[in-house]
Design a protein around this motif. Sequence first.
Motif, mmCIF file in Angstrom:
data_model
loop_
_atom_site.group_PDB
_atom_site.id
_atom_site.type_symbol
_atom_site.label_atom_id
_atom_site.label_comp_id
_atom_site.label_asym_id
_atom_site.label_seq_id
_atom_site.Cartn_x
_atom_site.Cartn_y
_atom_site.Cartn_z
ATOM 1 N N ALA A 67 0.826 -1.215 0.000
ATOM 2 C CA ALA A 67 0.000 0.000 0.000
ATOM 3 C C ALA A 67 0.858 1.262 0.000
ATOM 4 N N PHE A 68 2.131 1.139 0.394
ATOM 5 C CA PHE A 68 3.025 2.296 0.435
ATOM 6 C C PHE A 68 3.705 2.568 -0.912
ATOM 7 N N ILE A 69 3.486 1.717 -1.907
ATOM 8 C CA ILE A 69 4.177 1.873 -3.184
ATOM 9 C C ILE A 69 3.962 3.249 -3.812
ATOM 10 N N PRO A 70 2.725 3.783 -3.880
ATOM 11 C CA PRO A 70 2.573 5.127 -4.468
ATOM 12 C C PRO A 70 3.383 6.198 -3.746
ATOM 13 N N LEU A 71 3.393 6.145 -2.404
ATOM 14 C CA LEU A 71 4.179 7.112 -1.642
ATOM 15 C C LEU A 71 5.678 6.926 -1.883
ATOM 16 N N LEU A 72 6.120 5.681 -1.885
ATOM 17 C CA LEU A 72 7.541 5.416 -2.092
ATOM 18 C C LEU A 72 7.999 5.869 -3.475
ATOM 19 N N GLY A 79 13.961 4.114 -8.701
ATOM 20 C CA GLY A 79 15.249 3.437 -8.548
ATOM 21 C C GLY A 79 15.255 2.401 -7.450
ATOM 22 N N ASP A 80 16.455 1.950 -7.111
ATOM 23 C CA ASP A 80 16.620 0.918 -6.091
ATOM 24 C C ASP A 80 16.125 1.369 -4.723
ATOM 25 N N GLU A 81 16.207 2.678 -4.439
ATOM 26 C CA GLU A 81 15.789 3.168 -3.125
ATOM 27 C C GLU A 81 14.334 2.810 -2.830
ATOM 28 N N GLN A 82 13.472 2.935 -3.835
ATOM 29 C CA GLN A 82 12.055 2.611 -3.650
ATOM 30 C C GLN A 82 11.869 1.128 -3.342
ATOM 31 N N LYS A 83 12.596 0.273 -4.022
ATOM 32 C CA LYS A 83 12.460 -1.174 -3.838
ATOM 33 C C LYS A 83 13.011 -1.600 -2.479
ATOM 34 N N ILE A 84 14.138 -1.023 -2.101
ATOM 35 C CA ILE A 84 14.723 -1.338 -0.803
ATOM 36 C C ILE A 84 13.817 -0.856 0.326
ATOM 37 N N ALA A 85 13.211 0.323 0.152
ATOM 38 C CA ALA A 85 12.297 0.845 1.169
ATOM 39 C C ALA A 85 11.080 -0.063 1.331
ATOM 40 N N LEU A 86 10.556 -0.585 0.224
ATOM 41 C CA LEU A 86 9.402 -1.483 0.303
ATOM 42 C C LEU A 86 9.766 -2.774 1.023
ATOM 43 N N LEU A 87 10.917 -3.343 0.696
ATOM 44 C CA LEU A 87 11.363 -4.556 1.378
ATOM 45 C C LEU A 87 11.605 -4.293 2.866
ATOM 46 N N PHE A 88 12.121 -3.111 3.182
ATOM 47 C CA PHE A 88 12.332 -2.710 4.566
ATOM 48 C C PHE A 88 11.004 -2.654 5.323
ATOM 49 N N ILE A 157 8.293 -5.417 -9.471
ATOM 50 C CA ILE A 157 7.373 -5.332 -10.615
ATOM 51 C C ILE A 157 7.116 -3.892 -11.043
ATOM 52 N N VAL A 158 7.517 -2.921 -10.205
ATOM 53 C CA VAL A 158 7.258 -1.512 -10.514
ATOM 54 C C VAL A 158 8.523 -0.880 -11.092
ATOM 55 N N ALA A 159 8.487 -0.596 -12.374
ATOM 56 C CA ALA A 159 9.563 0.138 -13.055
ATOM 57 C C ALA A 159 10.943 -0.455 -12.796
ATOM 58 N N ALA A 160 11.023 -1.785 -12.783
ATOM 59 C CA ALA A 160 12.311 -2.436 -12.576
ATOM 60 C C ALA A 160 12.883 -2.896 -13.907
ATOM 61 N N THR A 161 14.169 -2.704 -14.089
ATOM 62 C CA THR A 161 14.834 -3.155 -15.310
ATOM 63 C C THR A 161 15.679 -4.396 -15.067
ATOM 64 N N ASP A 162 15.933 -4.726 -13.806
ATOM 65 C CA ASP A 162 16.679 -5.930 -13.489
ATOM 66 C C ASP A 162 16.121 -6.545 -12.212
#
Length: 213
Positions: A67-72, A79-88, A157-162
């Motif tokens: 649910a935090f994906i739009p905010l992140l 970038g990676d910061e958004q993905k790492i924040a979600l996993l965190f 799955i969100v704007a990831a290239t790798d």
Amino acid sequence: MVTALYELFFEREFIHDIGSSVQRIALSFLLAVAVAVPLGVLIGSFATVSALLNPLVSAFRYLPAPAFIPLLLMWFGTGDEQKIALLFLGVIWFLVTLISDVVSNVHKDYIETSKTLGANRRLILWTVVVPASLPGIVDVCRQMLAVSWTYLVIAEIVAATDGIGAMMMRARRFVHVDDIMAGIIVIGLLGLLFDLLFRGIYWAAFPYLRKTT
């Protein structure tokens, strides 16, 4: 699926995707542990801290991390910061709660004996509570690392290239079911490998807890 795995590793540089995913998991989990261990120890050790922070932590446990994906995305971009924040966010609140439970369950006789011997609260915390809690904390971290892996595909799955999740989303676009199944198998094997690593650390660090037969 075996053919898909061969093609992924030897023709499509899948090892780079695996490296990206492992890096995101490792960094996000290390950050979560760095925050959760001190908070969990304080909440489990001091009633005042528990009364102040425990309701907040408990409330956040019920908020789904996706649910935090739009905010992140607004705060960190794609970038990676958004993905790492979600996993965190996927593990931090549960990690704090479980660690505080481990600390609060330290045998009271140890604490009372330390008080009788003249130890103050700070000394009891560092020489009694923390050492007695460490095996449980390591075991909790092992369990929560498995949860972190379950958020990997969502994070990628969100704007990831790798990453493994990005590969699986590309495969979905072209209906390559074998690639998707290969990605699932790889995630499971990586999770098993990390679990075995944690078990090795546990038994190496706490040999006195090994069961004798």
